[in-house]
Design an enzyme around this catalytic site. Sequence first.
Site, mmCIF file in Angstrom:
data_model
loop_
_atom_site.group_PDB
_atom_site.id
_atom_site.type_symbol
_atom_site.label_atom_id
_atom_site.label_comp_id
_atom_site.label_asym_id
_atom_site.label_seq_id
_atom_site.Cartn_x
_atom_site.Cartn_y
_atom_site.Cartn_z
ATOM 1 C CG HIS A 1 19.326 35.148 -10.524
ATOM 2 N ND1 HIS A 1 20.616 35.194 -10.044
ATOM 3 C CD2 HIS A 1 18.652 34.324 -9.677
ATOM 4 C CE1 HIS A 1 20.718 34.428 -8.961
ATOM 5 N NE2 HIS A 1 19.529 33.892 -8.710
ATOM 6 C CD GLU A 2 14.767 34.793 -9.091
ATOM 7 O OE1 GLU A 2 14.579 33.572 -8.897
ATOM 8 O OE2 GLU A 2 15.476 35.495 -8.348
HETATM 9 ZN ZN ZN Z 1 18.786 32.626 -7.246
#
Ligand code: ZN
Length: 165
Positions: free
Chosen positions: A133-134
């Site tokens: 996600h990051e």
């Molecule tokens: Zn995020």
Amino acid sequence: MALRQIRIMGDEKLEKVCRPVKEMTPKLKQLVQDMLDTMYDANGVGLAAPQVGILKRIVVIDITEEQNDPLVLINPVILEQSGEQTGQEGCLSLPGQAGIVTRPNHVKVKALDENMQEFELEAEELLARAICHECDHLEGIMYVRYVEGELFEVTAEEAQETEGE
Ligand code: ZN
């Protein structure tokens, strides 16, 4: 403790590809600390620099409930990924909402720490999800691109468990 303002989806900084960090400076060290403070303050499990308006390849993550095991990834590169997990995901840049996203269940990532020392890390489940996600944020990608079905609203309590990846 210095908190930074978290950018909300729609902000153009969240749609840009971030630049690699070439050297650690006092200013960037402060940024990393501020990102951790901001993430903890928001009860998130991860935060990427573009979410506070800085287009650099810096990510902080902490999946522990105690918020005492910070992970700093500078210029992260996902070397390997395998398996699959499908679950709820949220983002501090889209408060109060969540969606179902399928991610690899296992990743191997290479990055620099805050002292610019290279390290490798293997991660599974929530940590693997947070890393993916990051790292997406560093490419200007929000998780909503991958959501299966519709986004849904989550209460503050539910959000605490998943928000902020
Ligand atoms: Zn995020």
